[in-house]
Enzyme design. Structure first.
Site, PDB file in Angstrom:
ATOM      1  N   HIS A 140      24.696-127.314 -19.709  1.00  0.00           N
ATOM      2  CA  HIS A 140      25.634-128.583 -19.626  1.00  0.00           C
ATOM      3  C   HIS A 140      26.162-129.911 -20.703  1.00  0.00           C
ATOM      4  O   HIS A 140      27.280-130.726 -20.658  1.00  0.00           O
ATOM      5  CB  HIS A 140      26.171-128.669 -18.229  1.00  0.00           C
ATOM      6  N   GLY A 141      24.594-130.501 -20.960  1.00  0.00           N
ATOM      7  CA  GLY A 141      24.532-131.754 -21.496  1.00  0.00           C
ATOM      8  C   GLY A 141      22.984-132.028 -22.160  1.00  0.00           C
ATOM      9  O   GLY A 141      22.084-131.388 -21.120  1.00  0.00           O
TER      10      GLY A 141
END
Length: 222
Positions: A140-141
Site C-alpha cells: 500500500h505504500g
C-alpha cells in the site's frame, strides 16, 4: 441475456456510486474531522471515529470495484467479485478471504505459497503468514504505518491459527439454534472489532497519531 447484462451493469454502477458518494464521502468527512481533533474526543466519540473510517474504507473501495465491474460488464467482460461481505466474517482468516480478494489471492499465490505456506511446520507457517502480511502492508505504500498495519494483521492470523488448535466449540452448541446464533454473532463482533482497530493503523499518519487515538479511546471518559 443482453437486457439482463445491461440491467446488471447499470445496477452495479449505480450501487457503486451510491456507496462512494452518499456513504463513503460523508463518512470520510466525519472521520477526517475526528482524526484532526483527537485531543477533543471522548472515548465513545473516538470509537465512532474509528468505526466511521472502517465503514468509509469499505464503501469507498467496494463502491469503486462495483463501478469497475459494471463498466466492464457493459463491454461484455465479467470481473471477479472483490469484496464478499467481509464485515460478516466469523474470523480474521475468513476476513482475508472476503476482503480485497484480488490482492489476498495474489499474496497467497505469489508470496505465501512460494515461501512454503503451511507445508514446513507450524513455526515456518507463522513466519510465512507474518512475512506475507508485512509485504501486503508495504504494497500500500512505503510507510511505517502500513508496515505496522500489516504486522498487526499478521499477528492476528498467527493468533487465529494457534487458537484454532486449542479451542473447540462443542458441536452441540453450534447446532443449537439459539447458542449457535449467539456464537456466530459473537465471532462476527470480535472479528469486526479487531479489524476496526487494525484500520486505525492504516489511517494514522504516525505512531504518535496512533498514541493520541489510543489515549482518547482508553482515557477520555467524559
Amino acid at each position: 441475456r443482453g437486457g439482463r447484462d445491461l440491467a446488471g451493469a447499470l445496477y452495479a454502477v449505480a450501487a457503486g456510486m451510491a456507496k462512494r458518494v452518499l456513504l463513503a464521502d460523508n463518512l470520510g468527512i466525519a472521520a477526517g474531522n475526528g482524526w484532526a481533533r483527537l485531543d477533543e474526543l471522548s472515548a465513545p466519540a473516538a470509537w465512532l471515529v474509528i468505526l466511521g473510517y472502517t465503514l468509509q474504507l469499505y464503501f469507498d473501495f467496494s463502491g469503486y470495484c462495483d463501478i469497475a465491474a459494471g463498466c466492464a460488464r457493459l463491454l461484455g467482460l465479467r470481473l471477479p467479485v472483490n469484496f464478499d461481505s467481509p464485515y460478516r466474517s466469523l474470523s480474521v482468516g475468513e476476513f482475508w478471504k472476503r476482503w480485497h480478494i484480488s490482492l489476498s489471492s495474489w499474496l497467497m499465490d505469489y508470496i505465501y505459497i512460494p515461501l512454503g505456506g503451511n507445508r514446513k511446520g507450524r513455526r515456518r507457517q507463522r513466519a510465512n503468514l507474518m512475512a506475507t502480511m508485512l509485504i501486503g502492508g508495504l504494497w500500500h505504500g512505503a510507510s511505517w504505518m502500513y508496515l505496522l498495519w500489516g504486522g498487526y494483521n499478521g499477528a492476528l492470523l498467527v493468533g487465529h491459527k494457534a487458537l484454532k488448535r486449542v479451542w473447540h466449540v462443542p458441536a452441540k452448541l453450534k447446532e443449537n439454534i439459539v447458542s449457535g446464533s449467539i456464537i456466530r454473532a459473537t465471532n462476527i463482533l470480535i472479528t469486526f472489532i479487531l479489524i476496526t482497530i487494525g484500520f486505525a493503523f492504516f489511517r494514522a499518519e504516525s505512531v504518535g497519531h496512533i498514541g493520541d487515538m489510543a489515549t482518547a479511546i482508553f482515557t477520555n471518559f467524559h
